[in-house]
Design a protein around this motif. Sequence first.
Motif, mmCIF file in Angstrom:
data_model
loop_
_atom_site.group_PDB
_atom_site.id
_atom_site.type_symbol
_atom_site.label_atom_id
_atom_site.label_comp_id
_atom_site.label_asym_id
_atom_site.label_seq_id
_atom_site.Cartn_x
_atom_site.Cartn_y
_atom_site.Cartn_z
ATOM 1 N N GLU A 79 -5.462 -1.542 1.949
ATOM 2 C CA GLU A 79 -5.451 -0.331 1.110
ATOM 3 C C GLU A 79 -4.633 -0.586 -0.159
ATOM 4 N N ASN A 80 -5.034 -1.622 -0.873
ATOM 5 C CA ASN A 80 -4.204 -2.074 -1.991
ATOM 6 C C ASN A 80 -4.587 -1.458 -3.329
ATOM 7 N N VAL A 81 -5.394 -0.414 -3.280
ATOM 8 C CA VAL A 81 -5.710 0.288 -4.532
ATOM 9 C C VAL A 81 -5.260 1.742 -4.500
ATOM 10 N N GLY A 82 -4.520 2.106 -3.475
ATOM 11 C CA GLY A 82 -4.148 3.525 -3.379
ATOM 12 C C GLY A 82 -5.347 4.321 -2.904
ATOM 13 N N ASN A 83 -5.562 5.492 -3.503
ATOM 14 C CA ASN A 83 -6.735 6.308 -3.146
ATOM 15 C C ASN A 83 -6.671 6.862 -1.737
ATOM 16 N N GLN A 84 -5.464 7.161 -1.267
ATOM 17 C CA GLN A 84 -5.390 7.860 0.011
ATOM 18 C C GLN A 84 -5.472 9.379 -0.231
ATOM 19 N N SER A 85 -5.750 10.090 0.825
ATOM 20 C CA SER A 85 -5.873 11.540 0.706
ATOM 21 C C SER A 85 -4.491 12.190 0.632
ATOM 22 N N ILE A 86 -4.458 13.343 0.027
ATOM 23 C CA ILE A 86 -3.228 14.142 0.042
ATOM 24 C C ILE A 86 -2.957 14.555 1.483
ATOM 25 N N TRP A 100 2.465 19.700 -10.484
ATOM 26 C CA TRP A 100 2.750 18.298 -10.148
ATOM 27 C C TRP A 100 1.476 17.497 -9.950
ATOM 28 N N SER A 101 1.537 16.221 -10.259
ATOM 29 C CA SER A 101 0.464 15.277 -9.925
ATOM 30 C C SER A 101 1.032 14.200 -9.011
ATOM 31 N N ILE A 102 0.469 14.119 -7.831
ATOM 32 C CA ILE A 102 0.853 13.057 -6.899
ATOM 33 C C ILE A 102 0.126 11.794 -7.352
ATOM 34 N N GLN A 103 0.867 10.751 -7.620
ATOM 35 C CA GLN A 103 0.253 9.542 -8.162
ATOM 36 C C GLN A 103 -0.397 8.731 -7.040
ATOM 37 N N ASN A 104 -1.521 8.129 -7.374
ATOM 38 C CA ASN A 104 -2.314 7.441 -6.369
ATOM 39 C C ASN A 104 -3.079 6.325 -7.062
ATOM 40 N N GLY A 105 -2.686 5.094 -6.854
ATOM 41 C CA GLY A 105 -3.392 3.980 -7.493
ATOM 42 C C GLY A 105 -2.424 2.889 -7.919
ATOM 43 N N VAL A 106 -2.990 1.817 -8.454
ATOM 44 C CA VAL A 106 -2.185 0.661 -8.832
ATOM 45 C C VAL A 106 -1.222 1.060 -9.945
ATOM 46 N N ALA A 119 -0.768 8.493 -2.185
ATOM 47 C CA ALA A 119 -0.532 9.895 -1.815
ATOM 48 C C ALA A 119 -0.067 10.009 -0.366
ATOM 49 N N SER A 120 -0.359 8.986 0.451
ATOM 50 C CA SER A 120 0.077 9.081 1.848
ATOM 51 C C SER A 120 1.581 8.872 1.986
ATOM 52 N N ASN A 121 2.235 8.461 0.890
ATOM 53 C CA ASN A 121 3.695 8.316 0.914
ATOM 54 C C ASN A 121 4.414 9.564 0.411
#
Length: 391
Positions: A79-86, A100-106, A119-121
């Motif tokens: 999962e090295n590009v991020g893109n997890q669900s909120i 707010w914007s939850i950041q998700n991606g490289v 986003a899973s973090n």
Amino acid sequence: MKAASSFVKLSLLANIVAAIDPGLTEPESHDNSAGCDCYMVSGPDPGYFQYYRFWDFRAVPNDGNNNYTIAPPPVISSENVGNQSITSAFLNTDSFNADWSIQNGVEDSTANVPTVNSASNVYISRNTSDPNRMTYLNLRAYRLPEFASIAEIDSNQENILHSSIRARMRVLPNLNPLIPGNNASHPVAPGACLGLFTYRSDTQESDIEILTQDPTNHVRYSNQPDFDPSTGNTVPGASSDVIMPNNTFWTEWHDHRIDWYDGISRWYVDGVLAVEKALNVPTMPSALVLNLWSDGGEWTGNMSVGANVTVGVQWIESTFNVSGANPTKRAEKKCNLGCRVDDVSNAGHPQVAFDVTSAGSTMRDGRTTVEWPLQVLLVLWLVYLFGKGVV
Ligand SMILES: *[C@@H]1O[C@H](CO)[C@@H](O)[C@H](O)[C@H]1NC(C)=O
Ligand SMILES: *[C@@H]1O[C@H](CO)[C@@H](O)[C@H](O)[C@H]1NC(C)=O
Ligand SMILES: *[C@@H]1O[C@H](CO)[C@@H](O)[C@H](O)[C@H]1NC(C)=O
Ligand SMILES: *[C@@H]1O[C@H](CO)[C@@H](O)[C@H](O)[C@H]1NC(C)=O
Ligand SMILES: *[C@@H]1O[C@H](CO)[C@@H](O)[C@H](O)[C@H]1NC(C)=O
Ligand SMILES: *[C@@H]1O[C@H](CO)[C@@H](O)[C@H](O)[C@H]1NC(C)=O
Ligand SMILES: *[C@@H]1O[C@H](CO)[C@@H](O)[C@H](O)[C@H]1NC(C)=O
Ligand SMILES: *[C@@H]1O[C@H](CO)[C@@H](O)[C@H](O)[C@H]1NC(C)=O
């Protein structure tokens, strides 16, 4: 310090979770103490500021079957590009997404250890040992062999110009013997950086940073740039390594605060002034960022593969001014009903400090230097008119 080119995300995945009007300015409805015209803070210069926000993570109701007792599964290598669900409906409400914007991606693919926001973090946890079963926001950083999975939330408001910002937060102690680098005197994996800061660019930035490789009572306060990119030398006085006042530790809950005024920055822990700086104070409208990251660089150091760091945040509070034209009536409001943000009985509930509206006649424990002389002048003017027989 942010990793290079971090705020303007190059990844197409950035901001995928919350597409927001980037021109967002002050919607009056976001002000959760609408009665106050202006806000004052403790310290040598109470202000005032025109806007106020409080984001409270302490009493999040269960989300269906999710009682927030189980952390989302850690990101895995593929999962090295991020893109997890909120991770919860709470973090995907219209009101959260508006602010707010939850950041998700490289984040930075060229770092010593590449960084990927996920986003899973960013998730809610419930403390089942706490009598109130308090919830809090978690940020998590996790070191995989090929990259660091990190966490960041950015304010959508990007036109903050001077502010007093606080977060009640802690790096959560974790004595899990499987986490490399932990021990009883330092129960946190080294190599991560917790940041709460105003940000426009790498030279318009004012930081609170906790380096998990530091002793647990050291905190870093900086106005960027704190180094000269042409020489690589540090800029004397731009960054301070400060021992937290009053014998406090960042593994405990404390209120971390940064005041950004025209020409001066001040940093506080629990309302106690820790340091102030007049050097490199940002001058341009900025956003607010909360993040937890690690890139194997000199600043953060390395997290060992398999290590994780989690941060708890009970609430974030901001009182601020904005730059430029403001579409709301608020900008023209006079500071007649002034509220204080600090030393209140309940965090997040500003209390009236003075009231010179026609409805409230009593001056309480504060007054502005602006409004009072105007009133005196008005009285003098009326006396003058009366004397001339006009009234
Ligand atoms: C915030 O803006 C108001 C209105 O322009 C101004 O009077 C006040 O001094 C500003 N506060 C700070 C801390 O700069
Ligand atoms: C929370 O939910 C989990 C999974 O559904 C369940 O096993 C656990 O007992 C619940 N805990 C509490 C304190 O409600
Ligand atoms: C990102 O997630 C969405 C929704 O799950 C999916 O449709 C899309 O294909 C994913 N993109 C990548 C690059 O994995
Ligand atoms: C959870 O609550 C217990 C009991 O009040 C406290 O000792 C512990 O530090 C809390 N955990 C967190 C993460 O705040
Ligand atoms: C952190 O790492 C330890 C050791 O691998 C693991 O047991 C724990 O579940 C992790 N915690 C989180 C929140 O990922
Ligand atoms: C505890 O861990 C910290 C950070 O990894 C390290 O600097 C320190 O030497 C360790 N102390 C002991 C007693 O092992
Ligand atoms: C400083 O620490 C003392 C002792 O722990 C405590 O009583 C006091 O309230 C603290 N002061 C502040 C401002 O937090
Ligand atoms: C962290 O680890 C990476 C990869 O092993 C290495 O290139 C880098 O120099 C290390 N960083 C520090 C500060 O030691």
